[in-house]
Design a protein around this motif. Structure first.
Motif, PDB file in Angstrom:
ATOM      1  N   SER B  60       0.713  -1.304  -0.134  1.00 46.65           N
ATOM      2  CA  SER B  60       0.024   0.087  -0.010  1.00 46.65           C
ATOM      3  C   SER B  60       0.920   1.345  -0.007  1.00 46.65           C
ATOM      4  O   SER B  60       0.368   2.159  -0.703  1.00 46.65           O
ATOM      5  CB  SER B  60      -0.965  -0.077   1.152  1.00 46.65           C
ATOM      6  OG  SER B  60      -1.701  -0.911   1.140  1.00 46.65           O
ATOM      7  N   GLN B 102      -7.595   0.528  -0.054  1.00 52.16           N
ATOM      8  CA  GLN B 102      -7.667  -0.885   0.916  1.00 52.16           C
ATOM      9  C   GLN B 102      -8.797  -0.843   1.589  1.00 52.16           C
ATOM     10  O   GLN B 102      -9.709  -1.471   1.436  1.00 52.16           O
ATOM     11  CB  GLN B 102      -6.480  -1.050   1.377  1.00 52.16           C
ATOM     12  CG  GLN B 102      -6.470  -2.530   2.175  1.00 52.16           C
ATOM     13  CD  GLN B 102      -4.988  -2.794   2.617  1.00 52.16           C
ATOM     14  OE1 GLN B 102      -4.110  -2.240   2.417  1.00 52.16           O
ATOM     15  NE2 GLN B 102      -5.082  -4.042   3.375  1.00 52.16           N
ATOM     16  N   ASP B 193      -6.098  -0.819  -4.517  1.00 52.63           N
ATOM     17  CA  ASP B 193      -5.304  -1.407  -3.371  1.00 52.63           C
ATOM     18  C   ASP B 193      -6.433  -2.606  -2.940  1.00 52.63           C
ATOM     19  O   ASP B 193      -7.402  -2.371  -2.221  1.00 52.63           O
ATOM     20  CB  ASP B 193      -5.084  -0.438  -2.612  1.00 52.63           C
ATOM     21  CG  ASP B 193      -4.291  -0.941  -1.411  1.00 52.63           C
ATOM     22  OD1 ASP B 193      -3.891  -1.933  -1.257  1.00 52.63           O
ATOM     23  OD2 ASP B 193      -3.650   0.038  -0.683  1.00 52.63           O
ATOM     24  N   GLU B 194      -5.998  -3.774  -3.262  1.00 53.75           N
ATOM     25  CA  GLU B 194      -6.737  -5.083  -2.919  1.00 53.75           C
ATOM     26  C   GLU B 194      -8.250  -4.830  -3.447  1.00 53.75           C
ATOM     27  O   GLU B 194      -9.154  -4.553  -2.405  1.00 53.75           O
ATOM     28  CB  GLU B 194      -6.594  -5.056  -1.329  1.00 53.75           C
ATOM     29  CG  GLU B 194      -5.266  -5.363  -0.756  1.00 53.75           C
ATOM     30  CD  GLU B 194      -5.019  -6.168   0.328  1.00 53.75           C
ATOM     31  OE1 GLU B 194      -5.887  -6.721   0.953  1.00 53.75           O
ATOM     32  OE2 GLU B 194      -3.864  -6.177   0.794  1.00 53.75           O
TER      33      GLU B 194
HETATM   34 MG   LIG Z   1      -2.137  -2.687   2.208  1.00 55.82          MG
END
Ligand SMILES: [Mg+2]
Ligand SMILES: Nc1ncnc2c1ncn2[C@@H]1O[C@H](COP(=O)(O)OP(=O)(O)O)[C@@H](O)[C@H]1O
Lengths: 330, 272
Positions: B60, B102, B193-194
């Motif tokens: 991240s 995220q 992010d994810e």
């Molecule tokens: Mg992360």
């Protein structure tokens, strides 16, 4: 129609309360705007109204800013430019001054305090309040000034006449209060349209909702702060004009902020309709309470009624009537 | 559901161009903690580039460096052939780099439609005064942007929730709305992010399909962080592997999977 006197007087009091409530709401609005967008409780909002009013009068009457200071430093006597500007021109110029002030506040204060806890920013606005108070004094002098932008004052004829023919008793309503109501209605409509339909308004709502997300879609926080403080400065100008016309432009004008506090506790710190309704409730409540209960307790209840009401709200409904419910995440 | 294996990057004839973004010797510290240590890699035009690694590896942080939320102490960031000076996140966004977070960062109080519209804020031209004076023109602009946004809404199959306040949506849909907002900006580079974290299998499959379709249909370059090795292998053209702030692998999914360091990191071989 024949109504008992008491009822008529109470109606008159309620009507006037409604209208002075609008005046409270005008002040509360400035707080809500800044709080909603940035979570800052702007202690200086009242002083901003005073400063705006002083500047407006000064510009309109061709006062030389810092005249006393210039005199003290250089010996030059220069007190007036010798003009009187039309009210509209003076209002526009004062508006520009308030935008300039927003830029200076952003550059000198807010920019350096990003990501600081709210209490730090609150303290900064206390400093700002005292600074502005002194600046206003130094620039324009501390004498009491009359605000004359051509707002009508005195008894509202048509209300007097129509109530007279209806009830046989004419209500006394100050024209200035009617004007305040119209102005407030226009202001709130304009703010709502701006926030809902303009690009900047959407950006403003975005920032108020989530800073990080706002950054990620390309919104400059610095621009938004200048924008918000400019709007709050403009609202302060409007409040300054209305209150200045009502009771003269003088230091005590900055204390109207105190009346905005209970309004905010009722209406919630984040709601524009809340500020309006809160103002109205306090205005009406204050008048009716004084009318019915005042005589029993020796009068002057309007000095404390609003605060007691606010206290009750703090105990039973801390988010106010319209504020978002505060749910602590665990 | 479409079969993931059909989307194998080598077989589908997509064009992968020159270097779009290059990170050179990036080091990022938080006080004494080194989140990223001397990492270099590039992202090519048109590719799907994955960044993988265990929790706390610095993935991240890397995305935050690219999007301007973090400023690295050392290293250079190159974008479209030019060295980028340290930039604010909003400036990066205006350069055509959009992202998701995220932990999802949406405007909870706004509707889905309004959220996605904010993605186009920087493309709107009419200034404040112009909007007040020429209301019609501003409105025409709004309508044009609205049309684009509706396309994205159709594309991501979220028509049914257009008017729903985002705060009321379930997690999986929020992730999708966040993707929609990023897409609304028509980015050159999309950072995710994810995007599939916390989703069930079906939602993951949907999201994988959307990511592939975005890349395919709009040619958008995508850099994504993902935990699930299987998903990464299916989606990405090339993979960077991070562990403890260092790069331990870089290559095609097949190469990375065969890399002993990567296997160790993923199997949790003791670090000492
Ligand atoms: Mg992360
Ligand atoms: N804003 C921050 N302040 C301090 N430390 C941070 C911050 N962001 C990340 N870190 C640290 O950097 C390291 C890498 O974190 P992160 O990039 O979130 O890892 P990943 O996304 O791979 O799980 C962690 O040790 C984390 O605690």
């Amino acid at each position: 129609m024949v109504l008992p006197d008491t009822l008529l007087f109470a109606m008159e009091a309620a009507l006037n309360g409604l209208l002075s409530g609008v005046m409270y709401a005008l002040v509360a609005l400035g707080f809500v705007l800044i709080f909603k967008a940035s979570g800052i409780f702007n202690y200086a909002q009242g002083v901003m109204a005073l400063f705006a009013a002083l500047t407006l009068v000064g510009i309109q009457q061709g006062q030389v800013p810092f005249a006393d200071l210039i005199h003290a430093l250089t010996g030059v006597e220069m007190h007036g430019f010798g003009w009187t500007l039309p009210a509209v021109v003076a209002i526009v110029l004062t508006g520009i001054v308030m935008i300039g002030m927003a830029m200076v506040i952003e550059t000198l204060i807010l920019k350096h305090l990003v990501n600081q806890p709210p209490i730090i920013l609150f303290m900064a606005t206390i400093g700002l309040a005292y600074f502005l108070e002194g600046l206003g004094d130094t620039m324009w002098g501390s004498d009491i000034k009359a605000m004359d932008v051509g707002l009508p004052q005195g008894i509202t004829g048509w209300i007097d006449e129509s109530t007279n023919s209806l009830f046989g008793y004419g209500f006394y309503v100050d024209q200035l209060n009617i004007v305040a109501m119209v102005v407030a209605a226009i202001l709130v409509t304009a703010l709502t349209l701006f926030s809902q339909y303009s690009k900047q308004g959407r950006a403003l709502r975005a920032v108020a909702d989530d800073h990080q997300a706002a950054l990620s879609v390309g919104i400059s926080l610095r621009f938004i702060w200048v924008l918000v403080w400019s709007i709050a400065g403009f609202v302060a100008l409007v409040a300054g004009i209305m209150w200045g016309a009502k009771s003269g432009v003088q230091f005590s004008l900055s204390l109207i902020a105190l009346k905005a506090l209970p309004v905010l506790m009722l209406g919630g710190f984040t709601s524009i309709p809340g500020a309006i309704v809160g103002g109205l409730i306090i205005g009406v409540g204050e008048q009716l309470f004084e009318f019915f209960v005042g005589p029993l307790v020796g009068g002057a209840t309007e000095n404390w009624f609003a605060y007691v009401l606010a206290l009750l709200f703090l105990v039973f409904r801390p988010q106010g009537l319209f504020g978002e419910k505060i749910i602590e995440r665990v | 559901m479409n079969d993931m294996s059909q989307a194998a990057p080598t077989a589908d004839g997509r064009k992968i161009g020159g270097v779009l973004m290059e990170m050179k010797n990036i080091t990022l510290r938080f006080g004494g903690v080194k989140a990223i240590t001397d990492i270099s890699f590039d992202i090519r035009e048109g590719e799907i580039r994955a960044i993988i690694g265990p929790n706390g590896a610095g993935k991240s942080s890397m995305l935050n460096v690219i999007s301007g939320f973090y400023t690295p102490q050392e290293g250079e960031v190159w974008f479209r052939g030019q060295r980028r000076q340290p930039m604010k996140p909003y400036e990066v966004a205006r350069q055509g780099i959009a992202r998701t977070f995220q932990n999802i960062a949406l405007f909870d109080g706004m509707t889905v439609l309004d959220n996605i519209m904010t993605g186009r804020l920087t493309m709107m031209k009419s200034g404040l005064l112009a909007q007040a004076l020429w209301w019609g023109r501003a409105e025409a602009e709004e309508v044009a942007h609205r049309a684009q946004v509706e396309k994205i809404i159709d594309f991501l199959e979220i028509q049914a929730i257009r008017k729903t306040p985002v705060g009321r949506l379930p997690y999986g849909l929020k992730k999708r709305v966040e993707l929609a907002r990023a897409l609304a900006a028509e980015p050159k580079l999309l950072l995710l992010d994810e995007p599939m974290a916390g989703m069930n299998v079906e939602e993951k499959e949907d999201m994988s399909r959307f990511i592939l379709d975005v890349n395919d249909e709009f040619g958008t370059t995508i850099a994504l962080i993902e935990h699930d090795m299987g998903v990464v292998m299916d989606l990405s053209d090339r993979v960077v592997v991070m562990d403890y702030g260092k790069k331990i692998g870089d290559g095609t999914p097949a190469e990375v999977r065969a890399n002993q360091d990567v296997i160790d990191a993923y199997l949790g071989v003791a670090h000492d």
